[in-house]
Design a protein around this motif. Structure first.
Motif, PDB file in Angstrom:
ATOM      1  N   UNK A   1      -8.834  18.903  -3.180  1.00  0.00           N
ATOM      2  CA  UNK A   1     -10.064  18.529  -2.488  1.00  0.00           C
ATOM      3  C   UNK A   1     -10.993  17.745  -3.411  1.00  0.00           C
ATOM      4  N   UNK A   2     -11.169  18.256  -4.615  1.00  0.00           N
ATOM      5  CA  UNK A   2     -12.035  17.568  -5.573  1.00  0.00           C
ATOM      6  C   UNK A   2     -11.431  16.249  -6.033  1.00  0.00           C
ATOM      7  N   UNK A   3     -10.119  16.224  -6.188  1.00  0.00           N
ATOM      8  CA  UNK A   3      -9.430  14.989  -6.566  1.00  0.00           C
ATOM      9  C   UNK A   3      -9.626  13.922  -5.491  1.00  0.00           C
ATOM     10  N   UNK A   4      -9.521  14.322  -4.228  1.00  0.00           N
ATOM     11  CA  UNK A   4      -9.710  13.375  -3.123  1.00  0.00           C
ATOM     12  C   UNK A   4     -11.146  12.849  -3.093  1.00  0.00           C
ATOM     13  N   UNK A   5     -12.100  13.741  -3.270  1.00  0.00           N
ATOM     14  CA  UNK A   5     -13.508  13.330  -3.228  1.00  0.00           C
ATOM     15  C   UNK A   5     -13.825  12.332  -4.337  1.00  0.00           C
ATOM     16  N   UNK A   6     -13.390  12.635  -5.549  1.00  0.00           N
ATOM     17  CA  UNK A   6     -13.681  11.744  -6.673  1.00  0.00           C
ATOM     18  C   UNK A   6     -12.912  10.441  -6.550  1.00  0.00           C
ATOM     19  N   UNK A   7     -11.688  10.498  -6.061  1.00  0.00           N
ATOM     20  CA  UNK A   7     -10.902   9.280  -5.852  1.00  0.00           C
ATOM     21  C   UNK A   7     -11.600   8.361  -4.852  1.00  0.00           C
ATOM     22  N   UNK A   8     -12.156   8.939  -3.791  1.00  0.00           N
ATOM     23  CA  UNK A   8     -12.846   8.112  -2.795  1.00  0.00           C
ATOM     24  C   UNK A   8     -14.096   7.462  -3.382  1.00  0.00           C
ATOM     25  N   UNK A   9     -14.747   8.121  -4.316  1.00  0.00           N
ATOM     26  CA  UNK A   9     -15.939   7.551  -4.960  1.00  0.00           C
ATOM     27  C   UNK A   9     -15.586   6.304  -5.765  1.00  0.00           C
ATOM     28  N   UNK A  10     -14.346   6.218  -6.185  1.00  0.00           N
ATOM     29  CA  UNK A  10     -13.900   5.039  -6.929  1.00  0.00           C
ATOM     30  C   UNK A  10     -13.405   3.941  -5.999  1.00  0.00           C
ATOM     31  N   UNK A  11     -13.505   4.190  -4.686  1.00  0.00           N
ATOM     32  CA  UNK A  11     -13.139   3.174  -3.715  1.00  0.00           C
ATOM     33  C   UNK A  11     -11.674   3.171  -3.330  1.00  0.00           C
ATOM     34  N   UNK A  12     -10.938   4.175  -3.718  1.00  0.00           N
ATOM     35  CA  UNK A  12      -9.510   4.252  -3.415  1.00  0.00           C
ATOM     36  C   UNK A  12      -9.303   5.193  -2.232  1.00  0.00           C
ATOM     37  N   UNK A  13      -9.737   4.736  -1.069  1.00  0.00           N
ATOM     38  CA  UNK A  13      -9.725   5.611   0.100  1.00  0.00           C
ATOM     39  C   UNK A  13      -8.325   6.012   0.560  1.00  0.00           C
ATOM     40  N   UNK A  14      -7.383   5.085   0.520  1.00  0.00           N
ATOM     41  CA  UNK A  14      -6.017   5.421   0.951  1.00  0.00           C
ATOM     42  C   UNK A  14      -5.415   6.493   0.051  1.00  0.00           C
TER      43      UNK A  14
END
Length: 167
Positions: free
Chosen positions: A148-161
């Motif tokens: 969950x945290x990995x997904x949230x932080x990844x999305x903050x970097x603009x890597x939504x997929x």
């Protein structure tokens, strides 16, 4: 429910403690309860008290648990630099000295602090390490937290997929 009955139970645990080890564990439960109730100042205070006492009474594993409570409270209070000063050395130490479950917990806490400090690359590294250890050791509850945290932080970097792949 973390209402007054829970807090009363923690106080009863403190009152029932008969030796230093039991008092220290009761203090940890008090700090964790305060943290879970979002009473961050009280959690940090109790956690720091435990940090002072734990090396004398119980050793580094309990000190690590108190450090995570203090770090979480400091993050809640947006005192992220203080949290990182406490958690970064703990991360390095935990790789060699903690069992897998508390080690994953340390890296999740560290990742959250990195994220709040806008050190997203470091946060991703911490969450990825937590994910790998949790998956390898079968800690499904911690794996879900790490993902969950990995997904949230990844999305903050603009890597939504990629974030969706984790989520």
């Amino acid at each position: 429910d973390l209402g007054e009955a829970t807090l009363e139970s923690v106080h009863a645990l403190e009152a029932a403690a008969r030796d230093d080890g039991q008092r220290l564990l009761a203090l940890l439960k008090k700090a964790e309860c305060r943290d879970n109730r979002s009473e961050s100042e009280a959690a940090v205070e109790a956690g720091r008290e435990g940090l002072e006492l734990s090396p004398k009474a119980s050793g580094p594993d309990l000190a690590a648990q108190f450090s995570m409570v203090v770090g979480a409270g400091l993050c809640e209070l947006r005192r992220v630099d203080e949290a990182l000063a406490l958690l970064e050395p703990l991360g390095d130490w935990s790789r060699e000295n903690l069992a897998s479950r508390p080690r994953v917990d340390v890296f999740v806490h560290l990742g959250i602090a990195f994220d709040l400090a806008n050190r997203l690359g470091d946060a991703l590294g911490a969450f990825e390490y937590a994910r790998k250890v949790a998956a390898a050791q079968g800690h499904k509850d911690l794996l879900a937290t790490a993902l969950s945290n990995l997904a949230t932080t990844t999305s903050k970097r603009g890597h939504l997929a990629r974030a969706v792949d984790f989520g």
